[in-house]
Design a protein around this motif. Sequence first.
Motif, mmCIF file in Angstrom:
data_model
loop_
_atom_site.group_PDB
_atom_site.id
_atom_site.type_symbol
_atom_site.label_atom_id
_atom_site.label_comp_id
_atom_site.label_asym_id
_atom_site.label_seq_id
_atom_site.Cartn_x
_atom_site.Cartn_y
_atom_site.Cartn_z
ATOM 1 N N ARG A 254 0.837 -1.199 0.000
ATOM 2 C CA ARG A 254 0.000 0.000 0.000
ATOM 3 C C ARG A 254 0.868 1.244 0.000
ATOM 4 O O ARG A 254 1.945 1.284 0.602
ATOM 5 N N THR B 166 0.155 5.323 0.760
ATOM 6 C CA THR B 166 -0.869 6.236 1.257
ATOM 7 C C THR B 166 -0.388 7.681 1.171
ATOM 8 O O THR B 166 0.691 8.009 1.668
ATOM 9 N N GLU C 260 -6.005 5.804 -10.281
ATOM 10 C CA GLU C 260 -6.390 4.807 -9.283
ATOM 11 C C GLU C 260 -6.639 3.437 -9.928
ATOM 12 O O GLU C 260 -6.369 2.407 -9.309
ATOM 13 N N TRP D 298 -3.088 0.256 -5.601
ATOM 14 C CA TRP D 298 -2.398 0.246 -4.320
ATOM 15 C C TRP D 298 -2.202 1.654 -3.752
ATOM 16 O O TRP D 298 -1.757 1.821 -2.618
ATOM 17 N N ASP E 10 -3.491 4.884 -2.141
ATOM 18 C CA ASP E 10 -4.635 5.316 -1.340
ATOM 19 C C ASP E 10 -4.745 6.841 -1.369
ATOM 20 O O ASP E 10 -3.946 7.545 -0.749
ATOM 21 N N ASP F 175 -7.825 8.279 -0.674
ATOM 22 C CA ASP F 175 -9.139 8.518 -0.078
ATOM 23 C C ASP F 175 -9.221 9.822 0.705
ATOM 24 O O ASP F 175 -10.193 10.569 0.576
#
Length: 247
Positions: free
Chosen positions: A26, A28, A178, A183, A185, A187
């Motif tokens: 991930r 972020t 995306e 992977w 993030d 958001d």
Amino acid sequence: MRTAGVDLAADTKKTAIAVIQWESVRATVERVELGAPDEMIVDVAADVDRMGIDCAFGWPDDFVEFVSRHAEGARVDLSRDRGIDWRRRLAYRETDREVLRRTGRAPLSVATDRLGLTAMHCAALLDALADRIGPISRGGSGRIVEVYPAAALRLWQLSRPGYKTDAEVRAGLIASLEERAPWLDLDSVRRRLIESDDTFDAVIAALIARAHALGETHPVPPAVREQADREGWIVLPSGAVEALAGS
């Protein structure tokens, strides 16, 4: 690994910074700031593995020589070329010509376009960064590198005309990013990236910094290494955006 990206502007109000935390499966975007002062950028640089800055790190050698000779009262040297060829040689750095060769589009000229104001800001910022983390290489090596988000998007086959000025186009581009990079993030920051091209470019700059850290960028040709160390060198991704995923 943590990488940061800076979309530098002449005015702090338009300067954006983004930080990405990279983990095994991930990545972020943990921070996005618009209106980032130099002090914030320096603090972030000291706490990340790589930082990409969207701004020219220097001026063309030929332009610097021309201005210096002109200031001394010397005649314009037109023995090599003249007219538009001469003016273009002075206007663009070797890295700008490399971007044109690889992407089909040339960056703005730091010598003749409004980018020069931002480059003045960048020169002072690089000094502040050097004071905090040590010498800064302008030539594409080290922790701080020059990046060009629009060129990277083109190489990643993600470029969309109008993304700098149209929020709807940016929203579509983010959706494509995306899809290609599930992977990643986004958001907590998606709305801010849609609303501001500055914050969006800062995230792309942080992705390019990741590519640099992984060795997924084109090297500086040996023949222009010394020139790149003076003029600056735009780090261009050599692989797909998918290659940036954690492993």
